[in-house]
Motif scaffolding. Structure first.
Motif, PDB file in Angstrom:
ATOM      1  N   LYS A 107      25.123  47.931  27.230  1.00 18.40           N
ATOM      2  CA  LYS A 107      23.812  47.770  27.871  1.00 18.40           C
ATOM      3  C   LYS A 107      23.876  46.822  29.061  1.00 18.40           C
ATOM      4  CE  LYS A 107      22.242  43.987  24.847  1.00 18.40           C
ATOM      5  NZ  LYS A 107      21.170  43.533  23.945  1.00 18.40           N
ATOM      6  N   HIS A 108      25.073  46.361  29.397  1.00 21.07           N
ATOM      7  CA  HIS A 108      25.239  45.414  30.498  1.00 21.07           C
ATOM      8  C   HIS A 108      25.909  46.070  31.693  1.00 21.07           C
ATOM      9  CE1 HIS A 108      25.421  42.185  27.119  1.00 21.07           C
ATOM     10  NE2 HIS A 108      24.185  42.336  27.550  1.00 21.07           N
ATOM     11  N   PHE A 109      25.685  45.480  32.854  1.00 24.41           N
ATOM     12  CA  PHE A 109      26.480  45.801  34.047  1.00 24.41           C
ATOM     13  C   PHE A 109      27.316  44.569  34.346  1.00 24.41           C
ATOM     14  CE2 PHE A 109      27.595  46.366  38.454  1.00 24.41           C
ATOM     15  CZ  PHE A 109      27.793  47.730  38.561  1.00 24.41           C
ATOM     16  N   VAL A 110      28.631  44.765  34.535  1.00 21.26           N
ATOM     17  CA  VAL A 110      29.543  43.629  34.647  1.00 21.26           C
ATOM     18  C   VAL A 110      30.334  43.741  35.947  1.00 21.26           C
ATOM     19  CG1 VAL A 110      31.470  42.388  33.592  1.00 21.26           C
ATOM     20  CG2 VAL A 110      29.748  43.494  32.144  1.00 21.26           C
ATOM     21  N   VAL A 111      30.326  42.638  36.707  1.00 23.54           N
ATOM     22  CA  VAL A 111      31.190  42.503  37.875  1.00 23.54           C
ATOM     23  C   VAL A 111      32.235  41.458  37.536  1.00 23.54           C
ATOM     24  CG1 VAL A 111      31.344  41.846  40.304  1.00 23.54           C
ATOM     25  CG2 VAL A 111      29.357  43.125  39.480  1.00 23.54           C
ATOM     26  N   ARG A 112      33.511  41.812  37.698  1.00 28.65           N
ATOM     27  CA  ARG A 112      34.591  40.896  37.345  1.00 28.65           C
ATOM     28  C   ARG A 112      35.577  40.827  38.514  1.00 28.65           C
ATOM     29  NH1 ARG A 112      35.689  43.225  33.083  1.00 28.65           N
ATOM     30  NH2 ARG A 112      34.383  41.989  31.683  1.00 28.65           N
ATOM     31  N   ALA A 113      35.801  39.608  38.999  1.00 27.09           N
ATOM     32  CA  ALA A 113      36.728  39.394  40.114  1.00 27.09           C
ATOM     33  C   ALA A 113      37.840  38.461  39.662  1.00 27.09           C
ATOM     34  CB  ALA A 113      36.005  38.796  41.319  1.00 27.09           C
ATOM     35  N   VAL A 114      39.068  38.833  39.978  1.00 27.76           N
ATOM     36  CA  VAL A 114      40.234  38.004  39.685  1.00 27.76           C
ATOM     37  C   VAL A 114      40.819  37.565  41.021  1.00 27.76           C
ATOM     38  CG1 VAL A 114      42.479  37.879  38.558  1.00 27.76           C
ATOM     39  CG2 VAL A 114      40.666  39.297  37.567  1.00 27.76           C
ATOM     40  N   LEU A 115      40.797  36.253  41.271  1.00 31.84           N
ATOM     41  CA  LEU A 115      41.201  35.724  42.583  1.00 31.84           C
ATOM     42  C   LEU A 115      42.372  34.758  42.434  1.00 31.84           C
ATOM     43  CD1 LEU A 115      37.576  34.970  43.780  1.00 31.84           C
ATOM     44  CD2 LEU A 115      38.940  36.958  44.375  1.00 31.84           C
ATOM     45  N   GLN A 169      45.076  31.606  38.636  1.00 34.34           N
ATOM     46  CA  GLN A 169      44.016  32.451  39.176  1.00 34.34           C
ATOM     47  C   GLN A 169      42.648  31.988  38.668  1.00 34.34           C
ATOM     48  OE1 GLN A 169      45.167  36.340  37.749  1.00 34.34           O
ATOM     49  NE2 GLN A 169      44.312  36.024  35.719  1.00 34.34           N
ATOM     50  N   LEU A 170      41.628  32.481  39.331  1.00 32.84           N
ATOM     51  CA  LEU A 170      40.249  32.217  38.939  1.00 32.84           C
ATOM     52  C   LEU A 170      39.600  33.554  38.605  1.00 32.84           C
ATOM     53  CD1 LEU A 170      37.628  30.503  38.733  1.00 32.84           C
ATOM     54  CD2 LEU A 170      37.332  30.877  41.201  1.00 32.84           C
ATOM     55  N   VAL A 171      38.976  33.623  37.429  1.00 35.88           N
ATOM     56  CA  VAL A 171      38.311  34.844  36.997  1.00 35.88           C
ATOM     57  C   VAL A 171      36.802  34.606  36.999  1.00 35.88           C
ATOM     58  CG1 VAL A 171      38.048  36.569  35.184  1.00 35.88           C
ATOM     59  CG2 VAL A 171      40.279  35.492  35.558  1.00 35.88           C
ATOM     60  N   ILE A 172      36.093  35.386  37.778  1.00 39.28           N
ATOM     61  CA  ILE A 172      34.632  35.297  37.862  1.00 39.28           C
ATOM     62  C   ILE A 172      34.045  36.529  37.189  1.00 39.28           C
ATOM     63  CG2 ILE A 172      32.639  35.191  39.401  1.00 39.28           C
ATOM     64  CD1 ILE A 172      34.521  34.048  41.516  1.00 39.28           C
ATOM     65  N   GLU A 173      33.073  36.306  36.336  1.00 43.69           N
ATOM     66  CA  GLU A 173      32.389  37.429  35.694  1.00 43.69           C
ATOM     67  C   GLU A 173      30.892  37.219  35.785  1.00 43.69           C
ATOM     68  OE1 GLU A 173      33.730  39.352  31.840  1.00 43.69           O
ATOM     69  OE2 GLU A 173      31.797  38.520  31.194  1.00 43.69           O
ATOM     70  N   VAL A 174      30.195  38.235  36.286  1.00 39.14           N
ATOM     71  CA  VAL A 174      28.731  38.217  36.351  1.00 39.14           C
ATOM     72  C   VAL A 174      28.243  39.381  35.510  1.00 39.14           C
ATOM     73  CG1 VAL A 174      26.701  38.294  37.825  1.00 39.14           C
ATOM     74  CG2 VAL A 174      28.806  37.232  38.671  1.00 39.14           C
TER      75      VAL A 174
END
Length: 282
Positions: free
Chosen positions: A274-282, A232-237
């Motif tokens: 204090k962060h906003f996190v978007v995490r996608a597991v594809l 899988q590929l894990v993307i985190e912004v």
């Protein structure tokens, strides 16, 4: 079940009022009425509240004299208030759910329209010309050859338009670089590998939308990480949140979730410190 519990609690409040437990009874009635308003439809809430109020007023009149002169009215007030607040919460949830479903439907239609406009029409032409060539192959070879030339030309156009739709996404790093600036810190973990075209599209859209949100609602600093795991590929912004209370419509997050779900992935988004996190597991 919630209606029966509500009516039973209202009946119990009559007894509680007789023994001077009005405040406790009001609190319980308020909570049960809130649950009723959340769990059933508005018509059921209205009918149940009217029946409960009438039954309470009749019953308590036989048990407690002049119950309305003291704090006795707290119980019917709690009953009405809890039901009204619960109904408002339920209505708001239903509206949010309907809006989310509409956004999902619009996203599916937009993706389908993109594919249709760029590919489907040419594929239909290929199908017609191939059928004509098969029909004319023996009786009119020249016409069959002409039809096959159309197939070749149209197929080339299909490939070109597929390239227009997905081409910039075939090299994820090169494509993603067009979205970056000097305030985005990129970390790549693991060995890069080619991804299926649908996953390429999803990666691009998730990063694009996440960076747009980070720039709009954050301080401008963004951390992007892409971790290539074996399966899988894990993307985190991750971005620092600004001190304001600015909030978006949520449409972008819903669109991202829909795209990620289409490739059997998972997406989470929300504040972490204090962060906003978007995490996608594809």
């Amino acid at each position: 079940m919630s209606v029966a519990v509500f009516l039973a609690v209202t009946a119990g409040a009559v007894v509680a009022l007789k023994f001077g437990l009005t405040a406790w009874a009001s609190a319980v009635v308020l909570l049960v009425a809130l649950f009723l308003g959340i769990s059933v439809g508005r018509r059921t809430v209205v009918v149940t509240v009217v029946v409960a109020l009438a039954g309470f007023a009749v019953a308590v009149s036989f048990v407690v004299e002049s119950w309305w002169a003291g704090i006795g009215p707290m119980i019917p007030a709690a009953l009405v208030t809890g039901a009204a607040v619960g109904d408002a919460i339920r209505s708001r949830r239903e509206l949010a759910s309907a809006r989310a479903e509409r956004i999902r439907r619009d996203e599916r239609l937009r993706i389908a329209q993109d594919v249709h406009d760029m590919v489907a029409q040419h594929v239909a032409v290929v199908n017609v010309q191939a059928g004509a060539a098969a029909h004319l192959l023996k009786s009119n070879p020249d016409k069959a050859a002409e039809a096959l030339e159309h197939v070749t030309t149209t197929s080339a156009k299909v490939l070109d338009e597929l390239g227009s739709l997905l081409g910039v996404l075939r090299d994820p790093v090169l494509d993603l670089e067009s979205l970056l600036d000097d305030r985005v810190e990129v970390t790549v973990i693991g060995e890069r590998r080619p991804l299926p075209a649908t996953v390429d599209v999803t990666v691009y859209r998730v990063v694009q939308e996440s960076l747009a949100n980070a720039r709009k609602y954050g301080t401008g600093w963004v951390q992007l990480s892409m971790e290539y795991q074996p399966d899988q590929l894990v993307i985190e912004v991750r971005n620092e949140r600004s001190g304001t209370n600015a909030r978006g419509t949520g449409h972008g997050l819903i669109g991202m979730r829909e795209r990620v779900a289409l490739v059997d992935g998972k997406l989470s988004a929300g504040p972490e410190g204090k962060h906003f996190v978007v995490r996608a597991v594809l």
